[in-house]
Motif scaffolding. Structure first.
Motif, short mmCIF file in Angstrom:
data_model
loop_
_atom_site.label_atom_id
_atom_site.label_comp_id
_atom_site.label_asym_id
_atom_site.label_seq_id
_atom_site.Cartn_x
_atom_site.Cartn_y
_atom_site.Cartn_z
N ARG A 3 -4.15 2.55 -5.10
CA ARG A 3 -2.80 1.41 -4.63
C ARG A 3 -4.16 0.16 -4.84
O ARG A 3 -5.01 -0.05 -4.59
CB ARG A 3 -3.02 0.95 -2.77
N TYR A 4 -3.32 -0.84 -5.04
CA TYR A 4 -4.00 -1.83 -6.21
C TYR A 4 -3.22 -3.20 -5.83
O TYR A 4 -2.17 -3.59 -5.03
CB TYR A 4 -3.90 -1.83 -7.37
N ARG A 16 -4.02 -14.30 -0.57
CA ARG A 16 -4.42 -12.49 -0.44
C ARG A 16 -2.63 -12.09 -0.69
O ARG A 16 -2.31 -11.77 0.03
CB ARG A 16 -5.23 -12.09 0.96
N ASP A 17 -3.24 -10.17 -1.48
CA ASP A 17 -2.47 -9.21 -1.03
C ASP A 17 -2.61 -8.06 -0.31
O ASP A 17 -3.63 -7.66 -0.79
CB ASP A 17 -2.17 -8.70 -2.87
N ASP A 18 -1.95 -7.94 1.08
CA ASP A 18 -2.83 -7.59 2.07
C ASP A 18 -2.01 -5.84 2.38
O ASP A 18 -2.37 -5.34 2.67
CB ASP A 18 -2.27 -8.04 3.36
N THR A 19 -0.90 -6.01 1.42
CA THR A 19 0.42 -5.38 1.31
C THR A 19 -0.28 -3.60 -0.28
O THR A 19 -0.61 -2.55 0.45
CB THR A 19 1.49 -5.15 1.01
N GLY A 20 -0.07 -4.58 -1.15
CA GLY A 20 -0.62 -3.84 -2.48
C GLY A 20 0.48 -2.94 -2.56
O GLY A 20 1.50 -2.70 -2.21
N THR A 21 -0.03 -2.86 -3.66
CA THR A 21 0.79 -1.85 -4.57
C THR A 21 1.01 -0.33 -5.36
O THR A 21 -0.63 -0.40 -6.01
CB THR A 21 1.85 -2.36 -5.74
N ASP A 22 1.35 0.44 -5.08
CA ASP A 22 0.66 2.59 -5.17
C ASP A 22 0.89 1.91 -7.17
O ASP A 22 2.30 2.00 -7.44
CB ASP A 22 1.76 2.92 -4.76
#
Length: 79
Positions: A3-4, A16-22
């Protein structure tokens, strides 16, 4: 799959990206960051003036892995 997180920096403000992306590969990380920049230019950069949008990508351990930037210069030619 790792996850990034894609944090956006514009005019000294950080979203801020608190969720992220796989994403499976670092190439996917690069492409995703690059795709964000035109959207940022259209939607987030204020009208007029010069601005810089930076996307900083971190991994799950909060280590930076990639950064992409877009410099925007706008100048009205009529008044």
């Amino acid at each position: 799959m790792p996850r990034y997180f894609f944090d956006v920096h514009i005019d000294r403000k950080v979203q801020r990206d608190d969720t992220g992306t796989d994403l499976a590969t670092l190439e996917e990380v690069r492409k995703t960051a690059q795709r964000l920049l035109p959207d940022l230019a259209r939607e987030k950069i204020p009208y007029g003036g010069d601005q810089r949008a930076i996307v900083v990508v971190t991994n799950e351990e909060s280590h930076p892995v990639y950064a992409a930037s877009l410099n925007y210069a706008g100048l009205w030619l009529i008044r």
